[in-house]
Design an enzyme around this catalytic site. Structure first.
Site, mmCIF file in Angstrom:
data_model
loop_
_atom_site.group_PDB
_atom_site.id
_atom_site.type_symbol
_atom_site.label_atom_id
_atom_site.label_comp_id
_atom_site.label_asym_id
_atom_site.label_seq_id
_atom_site.Cartn_x
_atom_site.Cartn_y
_atom_site.Cartn_z
ATOM 1 N N ALA A 88 -1.599 14.308 -7.198
ATOM 2 C CA ALA A 88 -3.133 13.892 -7.370
ATOM 3 C C ALA A 88 -3.641 13.612 -6.069
ATOM 4 C CB ALA A 88 -3.514 13.019 -8.256
ATOM 5 N N HIS A 130 -2.675 14.340 -2.768
ATOM 6 C CA HIS A 130 -2.877 15.538 -1.913
ATOM 7 C C HIS A 130 -3.948 16.387 -2.386
ATOM 8 C CE1 HIS A 130 1.697 14.979 -1.487
ATOM 9 N NE2 HIS A 130 1.078 15.090 -0.336
ATOM 10 N N SER A 175 2.241 8.529 -3.686
ATOM 11 C CA SER A 175 3.327 8.901 -2.662
ATOM 12 C C SER A 175 4.175 10.012 -3.464
ATOM 13 C CB SER A 175 3.910 7.500 -2.094
ATOM 14 O OG SER A 175 4.923 8.156 -1.345
ATOM 15 N N ARG A 221 7.274 9.859 -2.607
ATOM 16 C CA ARG A 221 8.447 9.011 -2.629
ATOM 17 C C ARG A 221 8.454 8.135 -3.870
ATOM 18 N NH1 ARG A 221 8.283 9.101 3.264
ATOM 19 N NH2 ARG A 221 10.213 10.214 3.912
#
Ligand code: PAF
Length: 291
Positions: A37, A39, A187, A189
Site C-alpha cells: 500500500a 507503493h 516496507s 522487507r
C-alpha cells in the site's frame, strides 16, 4: 486492459516521448516491486501530478552488499502488474539485470558527502548502486516528476542532490511515509518478519512517536530527543545501528539543540531483518495516534 510493459529503457523512452508530444506530463515511481500500500500511495501521488504514469520494477543488484538479501528479496511481477492494473498506470518498465547493466557497463554515479553517513556507512556501496540505477531509470523515462517515499529519507536526499548536480530535468517529490494502523512503516522487507518480530518492530514507531511528542512539548536537546526514541527501540530490537538526530537538509550532525526541524533517523535489526524508519520533527505528523 493489460498495462504495456517495456523491457528496455529505449522502449520506455519511446512511450514517454509520445506522451509528452501529446502534451501529457510524465510522472514516475521507481520501485523494486513486491508492491504494498505504501507503493500504491506513491502511484496515487504520481497520478495527481502527471497525465502519464510510469512505474519501474527492478530489483537492483548494484545496491545490495555481498551479504545482503538480493537473492531472497521478494519478487512477484504478476501480482505487481495486477495491483498496478487495478490502480491504473500507463506503463511499467521491467528490465532484466543484463539490460540495465549491459556489456560490462563501466559507469557509476557516486554522490559524496550526503551519502556517506548513516546508511552510507552501514551499507558501503549502497548509494552508489541507488544513484547509478536511478540515473539510468530517470534517463529512460526522461523529463518527469519522480516520486520517492520519505521512508528512505537519506535516499531521497541523495537523489535530490544527484538530480541537482547533474542538471537532470526532473522534479523530485518526497511522499510521506505510509504506516500500518499500528504505526509500522510499510516496507517490502516487513514480509521477512515473524508475527513475534513484527510485534517487536512496533517499538520503532513508538520510539519515534515518543521523541516527536517530546519535541512538540518544547524539548530541543538532540541527545535527549534521541534518548526518547532509543529507549523503546533498544528494548525490542536485536541490535541497533543508529538512532540519530540530524540536520533534515544535509544530514549534518546536531551537536546541541535542534532547530525548528530535525530528522530523527533509525536503523536496527529485529531478528535478522534490518529495518529503517525516520521522522522529521517539526514537519511530519506523530507516527502514532494519541493513546
Ligand atoms: O527505494 C527503492 O525501492 C529503490 O532504492 C529504488 C529507488 C527503486 C532504486 O532501486
Amino acid at each position: 486492459m493489460p498495462i504495456p510493459v517495456a523491457s528496455t529503457p529505449a522502449e520506455a523512452r519511446a512511450h514517454c516521448d509520445t506522451a509528452r508530444a501529446d502534451g501529457k506530463r510524465v510522472a514516475f515511481v521507481p520501485t523494486m516491486g513486491a508492491l504494498h500500500a505504501g507503493h500504491i500511495a506513491l502511484v496515487d501521488d504520481a497520478k495527481r501530478r502527471g497525465g502519464f504514469v510510469v512505474v519501474s520494477i527492478f530489483v537492483n543488484t548494484l545496491q545490495f552488499g555481498p551479504n545482503e538479501d538480493y537473492a531472497r528479496y521478494p519478487r512477484d511481477l504478476a501480482g505487481d502488474l495486477r495491483k498496478l492494473a487495478a490502480v491504473g498506470v500507463d506503463l511499467v518498465l521491467s528490465p532484466e539485470p543484463a539490460v540495465m547493466y549491459a556489456d560490462g557497463d563501466q559507469t557509476r554515479v557516486r554522490v559524496t558527502r550526503i551519502a556517506e553517513p548513516l546508511e552510507g556507512a552501514s551499507r558501503p556501496g549502497h548509494f552508489e548502486g541507488v544513484a547509478t540505477v536511478v540515473a539510468k531509470l530517470l534517463n529512460a523515462v526522461g523529463p518527469c516528476a519522480a516520486v520517492f517515499g520519505r521512508k528512505d529519507y537519506q535516499q531521497l536526499l541523495v537523489v535530490r542532490r544527484m538530480v541537482r548536480d547533474l542538471f537532470l530535468p526532473i522534479e523530485v517529490v518526497g511522499h510521506p511515509t505510509v504506516r500500518e494502523a499500528d504505526g509500522l512503516a510499510m516496507s517490502s522487507r516487513n514480509a521477512y518478519l515473524s508475527a513475534e518480530e513484527r510485534a517487536r518492530a512496533l517499538a520503532i514507531s513508538r520510539g519515534l512517536d515518543a521523541a516527536s511528542r517530546a519535541f512538540m512539548r518544547g524539548e530541543r536537546a538532540a541527545r535527549t530527543l534521541e534518548r526518547f526514541a532509543r529507549g523503546p527501540i533498544e528494548e525490542a530490537a536485536s541490535s541497533v545501528e543508529y538512532v540519530e538526530l540530524r540536520d533534515p537538509d544535509d544530514l549534518g550532525e546536531i551537536p546541541g539543540d535542534a532547530g525548528a526541524r530535525a530528522a530523527l533517523v533509525v536503523a536496527c535489526r529485529v531478528g535478522k531483518t534490518r529495518l529503517i524508519d525516520n521522522i522529521v520533527l517539526g514537519e511530519d505528523p506523530h507516527p502514532l495516534p494519541p493513546a
